[in-house]
Design an enzyme around this catalytic site. Structure first.
Site, PDB file in Angstrom:
ATOM      1  N   GLU A 110      14.358   6.942  16.933  1.00 43.40           N
ATOM      2  CA  GLU A 110      12.936   7.176  16.644  1.00 43.40           C
ATOM      3  C   GLU A 110      12.549   6.324  15.440  1.00 43.40           C
ATOM      4  O   GLU A 110      13.069   6.520  14.340  1.00 43.40           O
ATOM      5  CB  GLU A 110      12.706   8.673  16.354  1.00 43.40           C
ATOM      6  CG  GLU A 110      11.361   9.018  15.744  1.00 43.40           C
ATOM      7  CD  GLU A 110      10.154   8.599  16.578  1.00 43.40           C
ATOM      8  OE1 GLU A 110       9.965   9.145  17.669  1.00 43.40           O
ATOM      9  OE2 GLU A 110       9.393   7.701  16.125  1.00 43.40           O
TER      10      GLU A 110
ATOM     11  N   CYS B 207      -3.329  14.774  27.480  1.00 42.48           N
ATOM     12  CA  CYS B 207      -4.359  15.809  27.358  1.00 42.48           C
ATOM     13  C   CYS B 207      -5.710  15.368  27.922  1.00 42.48           C
ATOM     14  O   CYS B 207      -6.635  15.048  27.171  1.00 42.48           O
ATOM     15  CB  CYS B 207      -4.531  16.302  25.930  1.00 42.48           C
ATOM     16  SG  CYS B 207      -5.431  17.866  25.919  1.00 42.48           S
TER      17      CYS B 207
ATOM     18  N   THR C 129       0.887  16.951  28.810  1.00 43.88           N
ATOM     19  CA  THR C 129       0.581  17.759  27.619  1.00 43.88           C
ATOM     20  C   THR C 129       1.864  18.251  26.953  1.00 43.88           C
ATOM     21  O   THR C 129       2.932  18.270  27.577  1.00 43.88           O
ATOM     22  CB  THR C 129      -0.244  19.020  27.984  1.00 43.88           C
ATOM     23  OG1 THR C 129       0.552  19.866  28.826  1.00 43.88           O
ATOM     24  CG2 THR C 129      -1.551  18.684  28.661  1.00 43.88           C
ATOM     25  N   ALA C 130       1.727  18.692  25.693  1.00 39.62           N
ATOM     26  CA  ALA C 130       2.855  19.319  24.998  1.00 39.62           C
ATOM     27  C   ALA C 130       3.201  20.634  25.694  1.00 39.62           C
ATOM     28  O   ALA C 130       4.372  21.008  25.789  1.00 39.62           O
ATOM     29  CB  ALA C 130       2.490  19.569  23.534  1.00 39.62           C
TER      30      ALA C 130
ATOM     31  N   CYS D 233      -4.235  23.170  29.304  1.00 40.88           N
ATOM     32  CA  CYS D 233      -5.223  22.430  28.533  1.00 40.88           C
ATOM     33  C   CYS D 233      -6.150  23.440  27.873  1.00 40.88           C
ATOM     34  O   CYS D 233      -7.003  24.024  28.543  1.00 40.88           O
ATOM     35  CB  CYS D 233      -6.014  21.509  29.464  1.00 40.88           C
ATOM     36  SG  CYS D 233      -7.106  20.441  28.543  1.00 40.88           S
TER      37      CYS D 233
HETATM   38  P1  FAD Z   1       4.956  11.916  21.681  1.00 39.55           P
HETATM   39  O1  FAD Z   1       4.864  13.271  21.080  1.00 39.55           O
HETATM   40  O2  FAD Z   1       3.783  11.016  21.556  1.00 39.55           O
HETATM   41  O3  FAD Z   1       6.261  11.248  21.074  1.00 39.55           O
HETATM   42  C1  FAD Z   1       6.760   9.994  21.488  1.00 39.55           C
HETATM   43  C2  FAD Z   1       7.716   9.510  20.411  1.00 39.55           C
HETATM   44  O4  FAD Z   1       8.413   8.358  20.892  1.00 39.55           O
HETATM   45  C3  FAD Z   1       6.983   9.076  19.143  1.00 39.55           C
HETATM   46  O5  FAD Z   1       7.509   9.725  18.010  1.00 39.55           O
HETATM   47  C4  FAD Z   1       7.185   7.560  19.102  1.00 39.55           C
HETATM   48  O6  FAD Z   1       7.281   7.050  17.767  1.00 39.55           O
HETATM   49  C5  FAD Z   1       8.508   7.421  19.852  1.00 39.55           C
HETATM   50  N1  FAD Z   1       8.706   6.089  20.435  1.00 39.55           N
HETATM   51  C6  FAD Z   1       7.769   5.272  20.967  1.00 39.55           C
HETATM   52  N2  FAD Z   1       8.342   4.109  21.345  1.00 39.55           N
HETATM   53  C7  FAD Z   1       9.658   4.207  21.069  1.00 39.55           C
HETATM   54  C8  FAD Z   1      10.769   3.344  21.227  1.00 39.55           C
HETATM   55  N3  FAD Z   1      10.618   2.112  21.723  1.00 39.55           N
HETATM   56  N4  FAD Z   1      11.998   3.763  20.831  1.00 39.55           N
HETATM   57  C9  FAD Z   1      12.157   5.037  20.302  1.00 39.55           C
HETATM   58  N5  FAD Z   1      11.133   5.882  20.122  1.00 39.55           N
HETATM   59  C10 FAD Z   1       9.905   5.475  20.499  1.00 39.55           C
HETATM   60  N6  FAD Z   1      -1.142  18.767  24.432  1.00 39.55           N
HETATM   61  C11 FAD Z   1      -1.236  20.111  24.633  1.00 39.55           C
HETATM   62  O7  FAD Z   1      -0.312  20.725  25.140  1.00 39.55           O
HETATM   63  N7  FAD Z   1      -2.340  20.827  24.254  1.00 39.55           N
HETATM   64  C12 FAD Z   1      -3.392  20.210  23.654  1.00 39.55           C
HETATM   65  O8  FAD Z   1      -4.371  20.864  23.308  1.00 39.55           O
HETATM   66  C13 FAD Z   1      -3.331  18.796  23.429  1.00 39.55           C
HETATM   67  N8  FAD Z   1      -4.361  18.151  22.837  1.00 39.55           N
HETATM   68  C14 FAD Z   1      -4.228  16.820  22.528  1.00 39.55           C
HETATM   69  C15 FAD Z   1      -5.274  16.194  21.857  1.00 39.55           C
HETATM   70  C16 FAD Z   1      -5.162  14.863  21.497  1.00 39.55           C
HETATM   71  C17 FAD Z   1      -6.304  14.198  20.779  1.00 39.55           C
HETATM   72  C18 FAD Z   1      -3.970  14.138  21.788  1.00 39.55           C
HETATM   73  C19 FAD Z   1      -3.809  12.696  21.339  1.00 39.55           C
HETATM   74  C20 FAD Z   1      -2.935  14.746  22.468  1.00 39.55           C
HETATM   75  C21 FAD Z   1      -3.062  16.084  22.864  1.00 39.55           C
HETATM   76  N9  FAD Z   1      -2.056  16.745  23.578  1.00 39.55           N
HETATM   77  C22 FAD Z   1      -2.157  18.097  23.833  1.00 39.55           C
HETATM   78  C23 FAD Z   1      -0.967  15.964  24.209  1.00 39.55           C
HETATM   79  C24 FAD Z   1       0.363  16.048  23.487  1.00 39.55           C
HETATM   80  O9  FAD Z   1       0.229  15.728  22.128  1.00 39.55           O
HETATM   81  C25 FAD Z   1       1.336  15.078  24.167  1.00 39.55           C
HETATM   82  O10 FAD Z   1       1.336  15.329  25.549  1.00 39.55           O
HETATM   83  C26 FAD Z   1       2.743  15.255  23.629  1.00 39.55           C
HETATM   84  O11 FAD Z   1       2.788  14.965  22.240  1.00 39.55           O
HETATM   85  C27 FAD Z   1       3.701  14.334  24.380  1.00 39.55           C
HETATM   86  O12 FAD Z   1       4.978  14.416  23.835  1.00 39.55           O
HETATM   87  P2  FAD Z   1       5.996  13.197  24.006  1.00 39.55           P
HETATM   88  O13 FAD Z   1       7.221  13.584  23.262  1.00 39.55           O
HETATM   89  O14 FAD Z   1       6.078  12.812  25.419  1.00 39.55           O
HETATM   90  O15 FAD Z   1       5.267  11.996  23.239  1.00 39.55           O
HETATM   91  C1  UQ1 Z   2       2.120  26.000  24.623  1.00 41.19           C
HETATM   92  O1  UQ1 Z   2       3.207  26.581  24.741  1.00 41.19           O
HETATM   93  C2  UQ1 Z   2       2.052  24.794  23.874  1.00 41.19           C
HETATM   94  O2  UQ1 Z   2       3.174  24.283  23.279  1.00 41.19           O
HETATM   95  C3  UQ1 Z   2       3.623  24.832  22.097  1.00 41.19           C
HETATM   96  C4  UQ1 Z   2       0.856  24.123  23.757  1.00 41.19           C
HETATM   97  O3  UQ1 Z   2       0.880  22.928  23.114  1.00 41.19           O
HETATM   98  C5  UQ1 Z   2       0.098  22.661  22.107  1.00 41.19           C
HETATM   99  C6  UQ1 Z   2      -0.352  24.646  24.345  1.00 41.19           C
HETATM  100  O4  UQ1 Z   2      -1.421  24.039  24.214  1.00 41.19           O
HETATM  101  C7  UQ1 Z   2      -0.278  25.863  25.085  1.00 41.19           C
HETATM  102  C8  UQ1 Z   2      -1.536  26.417  25.672  1.00 41.19           C
HETATM  103  C9  UQ1 Z   2       0.931  26.512  25.231  1.00 41.19           C
HETATM  104  C10 UQ1 Z   2       1.036  27.773  26.056  1.00 41.19           C
HETATM  105  C11 UQ1 Z   2       1.219  28.972  25.201  1.00 41.19           C
HETATM  106  C12 UQ1 Z   2       0.688  30.174  25.434  1.00 41.19           C
HETATM  107  C13 UQ1 Z   2       1.019  31.283  24.510  1.00 41.19           C
HETATM  108  C14 UQ1 Z   2      -0.242  30.440  26.535  1.00 41.19           C
END
Ligand code: FAD
Ligand code: UQ1
Length: 458
Positions: free
Chosen positions: A78, A204, A350-351, A386
């Protein structure tokens, strides 16, 4: 409404060498020079498991695996110094949470027993069980977990990189611009306020419209709403992919006079004249362009699989890491898994989705290593969520399977209705679940609570 009780249940020293010795200038200078050159980060070159990415997905997996497999059996590659809780950025953009609450130093969230390799992966060689890092070093593994997130292609909209953060142009999709959203919402005195959604999978998919609902309410409170023309420009043909939630969102847009423009794709910003240019993607005007003057413009740029994944043997035709949608195991390389935004899993990125994905992935990977009876959960069903913030104290908690597009709601009430309880859950409780449980590998999503709560209500 969900009760607060129900909600809360989720709730050396440096030791100086006192060695006496006579002053030796040459030795002193050599020691001083050695101390000023940063030491190369030394670490083993081979691991049981290598995790690519220390974001939401990478850490949810690496924490459990490193606890189970012991010291330095797991490496997390990372490059970033900071870990962001990106779901908070909608609240930050709306001025409802401070930006600082969305970030922690990477060193503080990295699992204690994992080896953090602070580099980016440059290439994959899955036939040889190796990855090459940006510094040219090669790391080998028995198992690989790819969790590198999604790439935000800022330069795919003409002039966006120059325009972003100035004169009303902002985006919640970057740590650098998210606070500008709050600033520009507060500065807005009326005119055209445009919110965009691109024609490709993004993280998201609800976030492009959530900020519109917050802004509209804030402009009402600031008495500028009557002077504002608020328009949502989406490349899709629907406001949301699940009918139950789409119906409620359409009612909200109608009631609050939010204009919906389907099959439109922002391609260019003209910062000097403050105009946004959209391609029309369907209908009679297909192939033409429309230019809209703006006073406030929230942009969600196109996104894609990261380039280094696209160029690798791990990717499918669209660039995503090609995995089985139930097990997250790679379709060609048995010892490779992927989850989260960089994966081919056909659900909304999404997360929340990662909470469930990480549980299944760990079940399979630990079974690969230790054999025996396979624990649960064994199959990922597409769960995603979401939290659609529709105002400063209201939220529709959409929870569904991205595979069936059917609701999968946790609580025994109709989650398509706007509620304060789910707003507070998302704003105040889920962030703690994320930092304290998910990143520590101890939260596999709400499926268990869903079963329990529905057992009582059915
Ligand atoms: P990330 O968390 O983005 O992590 C990817 C990691 O990989 C980073 O740390 C990066 O540095 C690393 N990386 C990149 N390239 C390389 C490489 N070449 N080598 C090694 N490491 C690398 N989700 C929800 O569940 N609920 C919400 O309400 C929500 N709202 C959101 C609102 C916004 C504005 C945004 C931007 C996102 C939102 N999300 C939400 C989405 C959520 O944040 C992502 O889906 C989630 O963080 C994805 O996780 P990930 O580990 O796949 O990617
Ligand atoms: C969830 O578990 C999660 O990850 C921690 C999110 O990411 C930000 C969410 O947005 C949501 C809705 C959940 C689901 C959790 C509950 C308690 C419904």
């Amino acid at each position: 409404m969900l009760s607060s009780t129900a909600l809360s249940s989720f709730g050396s020293a440096a030791r100086l060498s006192a060695r006496a010795h006579s002053f030796q200038p040459r030795r002193f200078l050599a020691q001083a020079a050695a101390a000023s050159v940063p030491k190369k980060d030394s670490h083993p070159s081979s691991y049981k498991v290598v995790v690519v990415g220390g974001g939401s997905a990478g850490l949810a997996v690496a924490s459990t695996l490193s606890r189970t497999l012991g010291d330095k059996a797991v490496a997390v590659v990372e490059p970033a110094d900071v870990h962001y809780y990106q779901p908070l950025w909608t609240f930050v953009g709306g001025g409802l949470k401070p930006f600082e609450e969305s970030k922690k130093p990477m060193k503080d969230v990295m699992p204690r027993k994992a080896q953090w390799i602070k580099e980016a992966v440059a290439t994959f060689a899955p036939e040889e069980n190796k990855v090459t890092l940006g510094n040219g070093e090669t790391i080998s593994y028995d198992y690989l977990v790819v969790a590198a997130g999604i790439q935000v292609n800022w330069d795919k909209i003409k002039n966006l990189p120059q325009a972003l953060g100035k004169n009303g142009v902002t985006s919640n999709y970057s740590a650098q611009s998210v606070e500008k959203t709050d600033e520009f919402i507060k500065e807005f005195k009326g005119g055209n306020a445009l919110f965009t959604m691109p024609p490709v999978p993004i993280k998201c998919a609800g976030a492009p419209q959530k900020i519109m609902y917050i802004a509209e309410e804030l402009w009402r409170d600031a008495n500028v709403r009557s002077k504002a023309n608020i328009q949502y420009y989406t490349a899709g043909g629907a406001i949301f992919p699940v009918a139950k939630y789409a119906n409620e969102l359409l009612k909200i847009c109608k009631k609050r006079d939010l204009g919906l423009n389907y099959f439109t794709n922002l391609t260019e910003i003209k910062p000097d004249s403050k105009e946004a240019v959209f391609d029309i993607l369907a209908g009679e005007a297909k192939g033409t362009q429309v230019t809209m003057p703006y006073d406030f413009l929230h942009v969600v740029p196109p996104m894609s699989a990261p380039d280094f994944i696209k160029a690798s043997p791990l990717s499918n035709a669209d660039g995503w890491v090609d995995v089985n949608k139930e097990t997250m195991r790679h379709t060609k390389f048995n010892n490779v898994y992927a989850l989260g935004d960089c994966s081919s899993l056909p659900t909304s990125k999404t997360a929340a989705a990662i909470t469930a994905q990480s549980g299944v992935l760990k079940t399979h990977l630990l079974h690969d290593i230790f054999g025996g009876e396979m624990s649960y959960p064994r199959k990922y069903d597409g769960y995603t969520s979401c939290p659609l913030i529709t105002g400063t104290e209201k939220l529709i908690l959409a929870e569904f399977s991205g595979y069936t597009l059917q609701p999968q709601e946790t609580f025994p009430f109709d989650q398509s209705k706007e509620r304060l309880s789910t707003y507070l859950l998302t704003k105040e409780i889920i962030p703690d679940i994320y930092w304290d449980s998910m990143l520590k590998g101890r939260w596999q999503g709400p499926a268990a609570y869903r079963k329990l709560l529905h057992a009582f209500s059915d």
